[in-house]
Design a protein around this motif. Structure first.
Motif, mmCIF file in Angstrom:
data_model
loop_
_atom_site.group_PDB
_atom_site.id
_atom_site.type_symbol
_atom_site.label_atom_id
_atom_site.label_comp_id
_atom_site.label_asym_id
_atom_site.label_seq_id
_atom_site.Cartn_x
_atom_site.Cartn_y
_atom_site.Cartn_z
ATOM 1 N N PRO A 80 0.828 -1.210 0.000
ATOM 2 C CA PRO A 80 0.000 0.000 0.000
ATOM 3 C C PRO A 80 0.864 1.262 0.000
ATOM 4 O O PRO A 80 2.023 1.253 0.439
ATOM 5 N N ASN A 81 0.284 2.350 -0.486
ATOM 6 C CA ASN A 81 0.954 3.650 -0.440
ATOM 7 C C ASN A 81 0.676 4.292 0.919
ATOM 8 O O ASN A 81 -0.473 4.625 1.233
ATOM 9 N N LEU A 82 1.711 4.448 1.707
ATOM 10 C CA LEU A 82 1.525 4.934 3.072
ATOM 11 C C LEU A 82 0.872 6.313 3.104
ATOM 12 O O LEU A 82 0.107 6.628 4.017
ATOM 13 N N GLU A 83 1.187 7.153 2.104
ATOM 14 C CA GLU A 83 0.610 8.499 2.091
ATOM 15 C C GLU A 83 -0.901 8.485 1.865
ATOM 16 O O GLU A 83 -1.585 9.492 2.100
ATOM 17 N N ASP A 84 -1.436 7.346 1.406
ATOM 18 C CA ASP A 84 -2.880 7.253 1.178
ATOM 19 C C ASP A 84 -3.661 6.944 2.448
ATOM 20 O O ASP A 84 -4.883 7.112 2.483
ATOM 21 N N PHE A 85 -2.981 6.501 3.496
ATOM 22 C CA PHE A 85 -3.690 6.100 4.706
ATOM 23 C C PHE A 85 -4.444 7.270 5.326
ATOM 24 O O PHE A 85 -5.579 7.123 5.783
ATOM 25 N N ASP A 86 -3.811 8.461 5.353
ATOM 26 C CA ASP A 86 -4.473 9.620 5.948
ATOM 27 C C ASP A 86 -5.725 9.998 5.167
ATOM 28 O O ASP A 86 -6.737 10.402 5.753
ATOM 29 N N LYS A 87 -5.679 9.879 3.829
ATOM 30 C CA LYS A 87 -6.860 10.176 3.016
ATOM 31 C C LYS A 87 -7.998 9.234 3.381
ATOM 32 O O LYS A 87 -9.153 9.650 3.539
ATOM 33 N N LEU A 88 -7.681 7.941 3.500
ATOM 34 C CA LEU A 88 -8.720 6.963 3.824
ATOM 35 C C LEU A 88 -9.216 7.129 5.254
ATOM 36 O O LEU A 88 -10.408 6.934 5.527
ATOM 37 N N LYS A 89 -8.335 7.520 6.161
ATOM 38 C CA LYS A 89 -8.772 7.776 7.537
ATOM 39 C C LYS A 89 -9.764 8.928 7.574
ATOM 40 O O LYS A 89 -10.795 8.858 8.258
ATOM 41 N N ASP A 90 -9.461 10.010 6.838
ATOM 42 C CA ASP A 90 -10.367 11.164 6.820
ATOM 43 C C ASP A 90 -11.727 10.781 6.240
ATOM 44 O O ASP A 90 -12.776 11.168 6.782
#
Length: 326
Positions: free
Chosen positions: A232-242
């Motif tokens: 997974p792209n780690l930078e995408d986790f914050d987007k999915l969390k939001d």
């Protein structure tokens, strides 16, 4: 097209004595007063798909607080005609049906070149099975179509393989653990967070992994199928969390239970490529499914079969022609 796809899924299930489709209903979260909202409603009406518009209060009541949305800027469209396909089980089902009809399946066999010989047919040069000759070839190579097609067309049709991120969340510890389970009535869901995107993220209720609700971004960075890191792209986790905290308030977005990478192959317009290659009557291609092709799988197979046999498909293929990229 989706109506015919449903018919073919159910035909295959009956023949294989298998169940791969779970009907759950679906939610579309879309910004109010946007072109996407109008297009969604028009598409469902024209297809005869009943839907209901829910405000934030009705949404909370209908699904016991599992879902929410910013009421001032979003609307929720609820349809009962939606569901989830178990992808792994579906692939096994179709492989069994193909073998029962005499198909030979060569797994993990890399095709390095497609050589069109005109009236002499097509040669497939492979890494492990030598050269295979055929009268017709149907190319459904996913991201590898970008590499196989240029020698045949002089173009890769602007196919763009991307790496997307998938996360799985648990239900919050102080909430009913059945809240996001398909068997308890939780639906699939799609979020259209931007005015200018077909969709931004989608998810499915707890089904594939018991107790874990799935949420996926519908975009990501460019990748090469032969060299990508399947992580997974780690930078995408914050987007999915939001997105999770906004639309799934009772899913625990503090820490994902699991995560994985997925690969799409996008076209510029996010419509498929379903066509006979221009000037190559022996080669049929299905490509560029842009992250929303699997649910059409049996219909795509039916269409490609018609093209390979020189028959007229049931549906107009004008939106899916190769020529739009040449």
């Amino acid at each position: 097209m989706m109506k015919r796809a449903f018919e073919l899924w159910h035909e295959a299930e009956r023949e294989a004595c298998s169940e791969v489709v779970t009907m759950t209903g679906g939610l579309d979260f879309v910004r109010r007063n946007t072109l996407i909202e109008s297009k969604l409603k028009d598409a469902m009406r024209s297809a005869g798909v009943p839907f209901e518009e829910l405000d934030a209060a009705a949404l909370r009541e209908r699904f016991k607080g599992a879902f929410a949305m910013p009421e001032d800027s979003f609307v929720c469209l609820h349809s009962r005609d939606a569901g989830v396909v178990n992808a792994s089980k579906a692939c096994e089902m179709f492989q069994c049906l193909a073998r029962s009809r005499g198909a030979d399946i060569a797994e993990n066999c890399k095709v390095s070149e497609i050589d069109d010989r005109g009236d002499e047919g097509v040669l497939l040069r492979t890494a492990d099975h030598g050269t295979v000759r055929s009268r017709k070839v149907v190319v459904t190579a996913g991201a590898w179509a970008k590499k196989l097609l240029p020698p045949l067309l002089g173009s890769d049709l602007n196919l763009s393989p991307i790496n997307t991120t998938v996360v799985y969340w648990r239900t919050k510890a102080d909430r009913d653990p059945r809240l996001y389970q398909a068997e308890s009535g939780a639906p699939v869901f799609i979020v259209y967070a931007d005015d200018n995107r077909v969709l931004n993220a989608y998810g499915t209720p707890a089904l594939e992994y018991p107790g874990l609700v799935k949420f996926c971004l519908h975009h990501g960075p460019a990748t090469d199928p032969d060299s990508r890191l399947a992580v997974p792209n780690l930078e995408d986790f914050d987007k999915l969390k939001d997105l999770t905290r906004t639309f799934l308030p009772n899913a625990d977005a503090s820490q994902h239970a699991s995560a994985e990478a997925c690969m799409y192959t996008n076209t510029d317009d996010e419509d498929f490529v379903l066509d006979v290659l221009p000037g190559k009557e022996n080669i049929v291609v299905g490509a560029g499914f842009s992250g929303h092709g699997f649910k059409f799988g049996p219909l795509v197979g039916e269409i490609l079969c018609s093209l390979a046999l020189g028959e007229e498909p049931e549906f107009s293929l004008e939106p899916f022609r190769v020529s739009r990229f040449l």
